[in-house]
Design a protein around this motif. Structure first.
Motif, PDB file in Angstrom:
ATOM      1  N   TYR B  97      18.662  -2.004 -14.861  1.00 45.90           N
ATOM      2  CA  TYR B  97      18.244  -1.449 -13.710  1.00 45.90           C
ATOM      3  C   TYR B  97      17.354  -2.092 -12.816  1.00 45.90           C
ATOM      4  N   LEU B  98      17.448  -3.619 -12.974  1.00 44.79           N
ATOM      5  CA  LEU B  98      16.344  -4.485 -12.513  1.00 44.79           C
ATOM      6  C   LEU B  98      16.281  -4.507 -10.987  1.00 44.79           C
ATOM      7  N   TYR B  99      17.578  -4.314 -10.463  1.00 51.09           N
ATOM      8  CA  TYR B  99      17.243  -4.423  -8.889  1.00 51.09           C
ATOM      9  C   TYR B  99      16.736  -2.995  -8.525  1.00 51.09           C
ATOM     10  N   VAL B 100      16.957  -2.022  -9.255  1.00 51.96           N
ATOM     11  CA  VAL B 100      16.098  -0.703  -8.899  1.00 51.96           C
ATOM     12  C   VAL B 100      14.772  -0.878  -9.145  1.00 51.96           C
ATOM     13  N   TYR B 101      13.994  -1.605 -10.123  1.00 48.63           N
ATOM     14  CA  TYR B 101      12.601  -1.758 -10.321  1.00 48.63           C
ATOM     15  C   TYR B 101      11.975  -2.715  -8.916  1.00 48.63           C
ATOM     16  N   LEU B 102      12.971  -3.711  -8.808  1.00 54.27           N
ATOM     17  CA  LEU B 102      12.552  -4.623  -7.781  1.00 54.27           C
ATOM     18  C   LEU B 102      12.658  -3.667  -6.237  1.00 54.27           C
ATOM     19  N   PHE B 103      13.345  -3.128  -6.085  1.00 50.74           N
ATOM     20  CA  PHE B 103      13.378  -2.484  -4.829  1.00 50.74           C
ATOM     21  C   PHE B 103      12.351  -1.360  -4.916  1.00 50.74           C
ATOM     22  N   ALA B 104      12.050  -0.653  -6.074  1.00 47.69           N
ATOM     23  CA  ALA B 104      10.883   0.293  -6.101  1.00 47.69           C
ATOM     24  C   ALA B 104       9.524  -0.462  -5.662  1.00 47.69           C
ATOM     25  N   ALA B 105       9.322  -1.664  -6.323  1.00 50.38           N
ATOM     26  CA  ALA B 105       8.086  -2.477  -6.087  1.00 50.38           C
ATOM     27  C   ALA B 105       8.034  -2.929  -4.474  1.00 50.38           C
ATOM     28  N   ALA B 106       9.231  -3.361  -4.209  1.00 51.89           N
ATOM     29  CA  ALA B 106       8.995  -3.954  -2.936  1.00 51.89           C
ATOM     30  C   ALA B 106       8.803  -2.791  -1.830  1.00 51.89           C
ATOM     31  N   ILE B 107       9.546  -1.694  -1.938  1.00 52.75           N
ATOM     32  CA  ILE B 107       9.409  -0.540  -0.774  1.00 52.75           C
ATOM     33  C   ILE B 107       7.878  -0.032  -1.038  1.00 52.75           C
ATOM     34  N   GLY B 108       7.582   0.198  -2.286  1.00 48.30           N
ATOM     35  CA  GLY B 108       6.207   0.732  -2.425  1.00 48.30           C
ATOM     36  C   GLY B 108       5.118  -0.243  -1.841  1.00 48.30           C
ATOM     37  N   PHE B 109       5.268  -1.533  -1.949  1.00 49.29           N
ATOM     38  CA  PHE B 109       4.400  -2.468  -1.355  1.00 49.29           C
ATOM     39  C   PHE B 109       4.317  -2.211   0.195  1.00 49.29           C
ATOM     40  N   SER B 110       5.616  -2.272   0.627  1.00 48.23           N
ATOM     41  CA  SER B 110       5.585  -2.579   2.320  1.00 48.23           C
ATOM     42  C   SER B 110       5.480  -1.017   2.836  1.00 48.23           C
ATOM     43  N   THR B 111       5.852  -0.203   2.144  1.00 44.07           N
ATOM     44  CA  THR B 111       5.467   1.299   3.145  1.00 44.07           C
ATOM     45  C   THR B 111       4.081   1.198   3.096  1.00 44.07           C
ATOM     46  N   THR B 112       3.288   1.182   2.035  1.00 47.21           N
ATOM     47  CA  THR B 112       1.788   1.369   1.809  1.00 47.21           C
ATOM     48  C   THR B 112       1.118   0.393   3.132  1.00 47.21           C
ATOM     49  N   VAL B 113       1.451  -0.955   3.183  1.00 46.82           N
ATOM     50  CA  VAL B 113       0.927  -1.725   4.193  1.00 46.82           C
ATOM     51  C   VAL B 113       1.060  -1.022   5.407  1.00 46.82           C
ATOM     52  N   ALA B 114       2.098  -0.368   5.849  1.00 51.58           N
ATOM     53  CA  ALA B 114       2.329   0.320   6.977  1.00 51.58           C
ATOM     54  C   ALA B 114       1.698   1.869   6.980  1.00 51.58           C
ATOM     55  N   GLU B 115       1.056   2.282   6.008  1.00 49.81           N
ATOM     56  CA  GLU B 115       0.389   3.738   5.906  1.00 49.81           C
ATOM     57  C   GLU B 115      -0.597   3.867   6.985  1.00 49.81           C
ATOM     58  N   PRO B 116      -0.482   4.819   8.003  1.00 50.02           N
ATOM     59  CA  PRO B 116      -1.592   4.958   8.950  1.00 50.02           C
ATOM     60  C   PRO B 116      -3.060   5.330   8.210  1.00 50.02           C
ATOM     61  N   SER B 117      -2.803   6.107   7.385  1.00 49.38           N
ATOM     62  CA  SER B 117      -4.231   6.889   6.673  1.00 49.38           C
ATOM     63  C   SER B 117      -4.890   5.789   5.926  1.00 49.38           C
ATOM     64  N   LEU B 118      -3.882   4.833   5.420  1.00 47.45           N
ATOM     65  CA  LEU B 118      -4.791   3.647   4.468  1.00 47.45           C
ATOM     66  C   LEU B 118      -5.487   2.842   5.607  1.00 47.45           C
ATOM     67  N   LEU B 119      -4.578   2.827   6.724  1.00 45.78           N
ATOM     68  CA  LEU B 119      -5.344   1.858   7.672  1.00 45.78           C
ATOM     69  C   LEU B 119      -6.614   2.209   8.251  1.00 45.78           C
ATOM     70  N   ALA B 120      -6.662   3.654   8.646  1.00 45.80           N
ATOM     71  CA  ALA B 120      -7.981   4.328   8.835  1.00 45.80           C
ATOM     72  C   ALA B 120      -9.144   4.116   7.894  1.00 45.80           C
ATOM     73  N   VAL B 121      -8.653   4.194   6.629  1.00 47.94           N
ATOM     74  CA  VAL B 121      -9.761   4.022   5.708  1.00 47.94           C
ATOM     75  C   VAL B 121     -10.185   2.834   5.695  1.00 47.94           C
ATOM     76  N   ALA B 122      -9.411   1.756   5.781  1.00 51.20           N
ATOM     77  CA  ALA B 122      -9.572   0.162   5.602  1.00 51.20           C
ATOM     78  C   ALA B 122     -10.555  -0.115   6.738  1.00 51.20           C
ATOM     79  N   ILE B 123     -10.392   0.561   8.010  1.00 47.66           N
ATOM     80  CA  ILE B 123     -10.978   0.116   9.237  1.00 47.66           C
ATOM     81  C   ILE B 123     -12.537   0.672   8.807  1.00 47.66           C
ATOM     82  N   LYS B 124     -12.705   1.829   8.197  1.00 46.69           N
ATOM     83  CA  LYS B 124     -13.958   2.641   8.116  1.00 46.69           C
ATOM     84  C   LYS B 124     -14.568   1.640   6.886  1.00 46.69           C
TER      85      LYS B 124
END
Lengths: 258, 264
Positions: B97-124
């Motif tokens: 399931y190697l590709y599944v782990y790779l996809f999981a890691a990549a999608i977790g990373f990239s969606t978190t960068v775009a997460e608006p509430s994290l951005l709000a906390v980072a600004i603060k």
């Protein structure tokens, strides 16, 4: 010194208004870029399929970029000043009871209607019905889901109250959080197995995109208006409590009902 | 505008309504003082509402359908078995399931960068720390945590090991790190666990978990599909404390270097 022919009134408008806007649009685009790259890579290289509906993809991406830009503008103009303003006002008023009542209302009120929580509660009811913990009828499922939602909302309300008390008293956060973890571990030993996954997930889904900035600003505002508190060490941490207590409460709910 | 946008707008309105009622109720009945810059604050609320609705509508049009479809395709038996080995050997190893782990890691990373509430906390956090904690530094640290967490969560679904072992081991690690991390980062690190999983991450990650649990033999989507969010809220705490430890250590080394040459 370089002279720009566009300097003048029009240049001023461009510099003051459009350039910042353009820059924040670019920032939002950059935030979104990783997702686009990941999706393009897996679609084209691993799955080897063309990207369907390229036009829709671009249109949607443009909407997301504009939306994110507006959201950040609104944060700085509305949510942050409001949360901090309330914190200062309560600190000036000096009434602990009203502050805690506000904290509870904010936690409870924002969680009980949270769409992600409604979805999780419905799934939990399905699991419980399959596991035989409750009767498999629509009514009993709905009762179970409603009860779960109220339980989580109650736990978030209590979490914000504890978090605000901590900021006021200056308790170190790690003792409270570690105590909470111990609570989670102990509950895990006794809770019915099928509720554990849902309970652990429910901690993460309770805090919505509007609640987070407001609650963060409230905590930071409180910590900076009380003498002897440091906004960095004491101001954060409200969200941490709000994602911890639902785990304990949901497992407790599973034990009571099951 | 189209129907989806109105739907998203109605959703965010329902989200905002209780908050607005509570805030204005307390403001009027308890604090009894006008809100400073009321007009600006209200305009900010409108911006937040419109912005979130556009954001959700855009995700719904562009990213969610494709992301969910990909999560399904990557966990599809046809893709997994066809690419790896004859279907007779139906029980795949976790390595397949190697590709599944790779996809999981990549999608977790990239969606978190775009997460608006994290951005709000980072600004603060940048504001409060006087710039010591950068917006990007915090977001990347959290995103790495989420990526690792989701990949490990996918591994757990494939292997079928109990969720609480991982979570309890994670707690022990967080506890140990708390002892050594700089004091002023601890509260922020604990917070970053809860803020990561909201509008962007949850739908895509849930699709991945459900797809995986229904493909892997012996897993039930109802029982094993859960738990990815829990991983995504646990690991950022570790990565943020790690980030703080590393930058603390580097700052100290730099200081040592400045003080190193003997002054006379």
């Amino acid at each position: 010194m370089v002279w720009y022919p566009s300097d003048g009134l029009r240049g001023c408008i461009v510099k003051e208004y459009f350039l910042p806007l353009f820059r924040s649009l670019l920032d939002s685009l950059r935030d979104l870029l990783p997702i686009l790259l990941v999706i393009a890579f897996f679609q084209l290289v691993i799955l080897r399929q063309p990207i369907p509906n390229l036009g829709e993809l671009l249109y949607g991406t443009a909407l997301v970029v504009v939306g994110l830009t507006l959201f950040v503008q609104g944060l700085e103009m509305g949510l942050f000043p409001l949360g901090e303003g309330m914190a200062y006002a309560f600190a000036r008023k000096g009434s602990l009871v009203w502050l805690l009542a506000f904290a509870f209302a904010l936690g409870f009120g924002t969680t009980v209607a949270e769409p992600a929580l409604i979805a999780v509660a419905d799934e939990a009811a399905e699991v419980a019905a399959l596991g035989g913990a409750i009767d498999d009828t629509p009514e009993s499922r709905e009762d179970y889901a409603d009860g779960l939602r109220l339980t989580v909302a109650l736990s978030v309300g209590i979490a914000i109250v504890i978090g605000v008390l901590r900021i006021i008293r200056g308790w170190p956060i790690q003792y409270l959080i570690i105590g909470g973890y111990l609570g989670v571990v102990v509950m895990t030993a006794f809770a019915p197995e099928e509720i554990i996954g849902i309970a652990y997930d429910s901690g993460g889904v309770t805090t919505s995109t509007i609640t987070v900035p407001l609650v963060t600003a409230l905590g930071v505002g409180l910590a900076s208006s009380i003498r002897g508190r440091n906004p960095m060490t004491d101001g954060f941490g409200l969200i941490a409590f709000a994602s911890l207590t639902p785990m304990i409460f949901v497992m407790g709910y599973g034990m009571l009902i099951g | 505008m189209n129907l989806n946008f109105l739907h998203a707008l109605a959703g965010t309105l329902i989200d905002v309504l209780p908050i607005a009622v509570i805030i204005f109720g307390f403001q009027v009945f308890v604090i009894r003082r006008p809100i400073a810059n009321l007009r600006r604050v209200l305009l900010g609320f409108v911006y937040v509402l419109l912005g979130l609705a556009l954001f959700l509508d855009g995700l719904e049009i562009a990213l969610f359908p494709l992301g969910k479809l990909m999560a399904e395709q990557l966990t599809d038996p046809g893709f997994l078995y066809g690419a790896m080995r004859p279907a007779a050997d139906a029980l795949l190893n976790w390595q397949d399931y190697l590709y599944v782990y790779l996809f999981a890691a990549a999608i977790g990373f990239s969606t978190t960068v775009a997460e608006p509430s994290l951005l709000a906390v980072a600004i603060k956090a940048r504001e409060v720390s006087g710039g010591a904690i950068g917006i990007w530094g915090l977001r990347i640290a959290v995103a790495i945590g989420v990526g690792v967490g989701i990949a490990l969560g996918a591994f757990r679904i494939v292997t079928g090991t109990p969720l609480h072992y991982y979570i309890i081991a994670g707690y022990v690690l967080v506890l140990l790190q708390t002892l050594f991390a700089p004091k002023n980062i601890i509260a922020l690190a604990y917070d970053s666990g809860g803020v990561t999983t909201s509008t962007v991450t949850v739908p895509l990650v849930a699709a991945l978990g459900l797809g995986l649990a229904s493909t892997v033999p012996g897993r039930s989507p109802l029982l094993d599909g859960f738990g990815l969010i829990a991983f995504a809220s646990l690991f950022p705490m570790m990565s943020v404390m790690g980030y703080a430890q590393i930058s603390h250590w580097r700052a100290r080394r730099q200081q040592d270097r400045i003080h190193e040459p003997p002054e006379d």
